[in-house]
Design a protein around this motif. Sequence first.
Motif, mmCIF file in Angstrom:
data_model
loop_
_atom_site.group_PDB
_atom_site.id
_atom_site.type_symbol
_atom_site.label_atom_id
_atom_site.label_comp_id
_atom_site.label_asym_id
_atom_site.label_seq_id
_atom_site.Cartn_x
_atom_site.Cartn_y
_atom_site.Cartn_z
ATOM 1 N N THR A 42 4.817 52.014 28.575
ATOM 2 C CA THR A 42 3.504 52.303 27.988
ATOM 3 C C THR A 42 2.487 52.626 29.076
ATOM 4 N N ILE A 43 2.493 51.856 30.158
ATOM 5 C CA ILE A 43 1.585 52.114 31.292
ATOM 6 C C ILE A 43 1.857 53.499 31.872
ATOM 7 N N ASP A 44 3.115 53.839 32.013
ATOM 8 C CA ASP A 44 3.481 55.145 32.581
ATOM 9 C C ASP A 44 3.027 56.283 31.676
ATOM 10 N N SER A 45 3.164 56.121 30.355
ATOM 11 C CA SER A 45 2.751 57.169 29.421
ATOM 12 C C SER A 45 1.251 57.416 29.490
ATOM 13 N N ILE A 46 0.474 56.340 29.546
ATOM 14 C CA ILE A 46 -0.986 56.481 29.648
ATOM 15 C C ILE A 46 -1.371 57.100 30.979
ATOM 16 N N SER A 47 -0.704 56.700 32.039
ATOM 17 C CA SER A 47 -1.034 57.186 33.384
ATOM 18 C C SER A 47 -0.811 58.691 33.504
ATOM 19 N N GLN A 48 0.181 59.223 32.813
ATOM 20 C CA GLN A 48 0.477 60.652 32.892
ATOM 21 C C GLN A 48 -0.625 61.509 32.290
ATOM 22 N N SER A 49 -1.407 60.937 31.361
ATOM 23 C CA SER A 49 -2.468 61.704 30.702
ATOM 24 C C SER A 49 -3.847 61.453 31.314
ATOM 25 N N VAL A 50 -3.900 60.649 32.389
ATOM 26 C CA VAL A 50 -5.179 60.304 33.028
ATOM 27 C C VAL A 50 -5.185 60.846 34.459
ATOM 28 N N LYS A 51 -6.241 61.582 34.823
ATOM 29 C CA LYS A 51 -6.342 62.122 36.179
ATOM 30 C C LYS A 51 -6.704 61.050 37.203
ATOM 31 N N HIS A 52 -7.625 60.175 36.803
ATOM 32 C CA HIS A 52 -8.094 59.160 37.758
ATOM 33 C C HIS A 52 -8.490 57.890 37.002
ATOM 34 N N PHE A 53 -8.074 56.757 37.529
ATOM 35 C CA PHE A 53 -8.449 55.452 36.964
ATOM 36 C C PHE A 53 -9.618 54.872 37.756
ATOM 37 N N THR A 88 -8.480 61.182 23.124
ATOM 38 C CA THR A 88 -7.858 60.157 23.970
ATOM 39 C C THR A 88 -7.380 58.977 23.140
ATOM 40 N N PHE A 89 -8.184 58.564 22.161
ATOM 41 C CA PHE A 89 -7.773 57.457 21.306
ATOM 42 C C PHE A 89 -6.493 57.811 20.542
ATOM 43 N N GLY A 90 -6.414 59.042 20.043
ATOM 44 C CA GLY A 90 -5.210 59.471 19.329
ATOM 45 C C GLY A 90 -3.972 59.449 20.222
ATOM 46 N N GLN A 91 -4.138 59.866 21.482
ATOM 47 C CA GLN A 91 -3.016 59.837 22.425
ATOM 48 C C GLN A 91 -2.563 58.403 22.701
ATOM 49 N N VAL A 92 -3.535 57.517 22.914
ATOM 50 C CA VAL A 92 -3.195 56.121 23.190
ATOM 51 C C VAL A 92 -2.476 55.492 22.010
ATOM 52 N N VAL A 93 -2.937 55.774 20.798
ATOM 53 C CA VAL A 93 -2.287 55.233 19.599
ATOM 54 C C VAL A 93 -0.847 55.731 19.501
ATOM 55 N N THR A 94 -0.629 56.989 19.847
ATOM 56 C CA THR A 94 0.732 57.538 19.836
ATOM 57 C C THR A 94 1.630 56.806 20.820
ATOM 58 N N PHE A 95 1.124 56.563 22.030
ATOM 59 C CA PHE A 95 1.911 55.834 23.032
ATOM 60 C C PHE A 95 2.241 54.419 22.544
ATOM 61 N N ILE A 96 1.276 53.796 21.896
ATOM 62 C CA ILE A 96 1.481 52.425 21.397
ATOM 63 C C ILE A 96 2.542 52.392 20.311
ATOM 64 N N ASN A 97 2.439 53.317 19.366
ATOM 65 C CA ASN A 97 3.409 53.366 18.264
ATOM 66 C C ASN A 97 4.814 53.676 18.770
ATOM 67 N N ASN A 98 4.915 54.587 19.741
ATOM 68 C CA ASN A 98 6.227 54.933 20.289
ATOM 69 C C ASN A 98 6.900 53.755 20.974
ATOM 70 N N ASN A 99 6.092 52.825 21.479
ATOM 71 C CA ASN A 99 6.633 51.660 22.188
ATOM 72 C C ASN A 99 6.567 50.389 21.342
#
Length: 275
Positions: free
Chosen positions: A121-132, A78-89
């Motif tokens: 960035t919020i949308d990218s994270i939301s797509q990889s999370v089932k429930h907040f 999950t941390f790796g995915q979040v870092v990717t989203f951050i770098n892309n944005n």
Amino acid sequence: MCMKTILTAFLLLFIPLACSNNAENSKNTYNSPEADTPVVLSKTLESQNIQSDTQNNLEQKLIKEAFLVFETQDLDKTFGQVVTFINNNKGYIQNDNSSKSYNRVSRQITVRIPTQNFQPTIDSISQSVKHFDRKNISSKDVTEEFIDLEARLKAKRELENRYLELLAKAKNVKEILEVEKELSQIREDIEAKQGRLQYLQNKVSLSTIHIEFYKTIATESGVTVSYAQKMWNALKSGFNGLSYFVLGLLTIWPAIIIIGFSIFMFRRWLKKRNK
């Protein structure tokens, strides 16, 4: 008829003189040192600049912030995915903290992201999370404060220039000290407004996202231990205790030798005495 003619001539002469005197007085008052007081200068300049700048600077200034909390089965992934989203944005991680409790391991990161990339960035994270567990997004409009600070800062700088002109024209030490005192206060106000303006500009240009993701750890409560396991644990504990005892004796071997030699000499002395 004669009286009316005289009165008309008097009025024609008096009105131009009165207007000329008023114009001269107004000119003298504007150029007089008394007109350059802090209250008059600051009120005049600030009111003029605030009105003009309010009309010219209508771009909306928003401070955006988000709080995201969710559960994951793999913290590193999950941390790796979040870092990717951050770098892309084109963002960066400002803070990164990890914590562990009795049945939970979590990681908290604070992200600064360009405002135009905040929602992607919020949308990218939301797509990889089932429930907040928590998802809170806020937006604060600081346009009015931003424009007001810019206008007042401009007015203070113009006021500073006017006082610098007065300082150059000062005739004695008293006047110099008075002008420098006012200049010192004006510069303090300028620095304070500059600091606040820079803070707002940073918050507006870079939005903040607080992200916490955690993993629940299964506890060992309720597990039954067999009798054979208990015996084996007891044997291991006894062996460990014996090992500690032997190690303790080895640690104090000089004292044991001294005590043994003392007992041997004492018994030998007793035998001689009895003979």
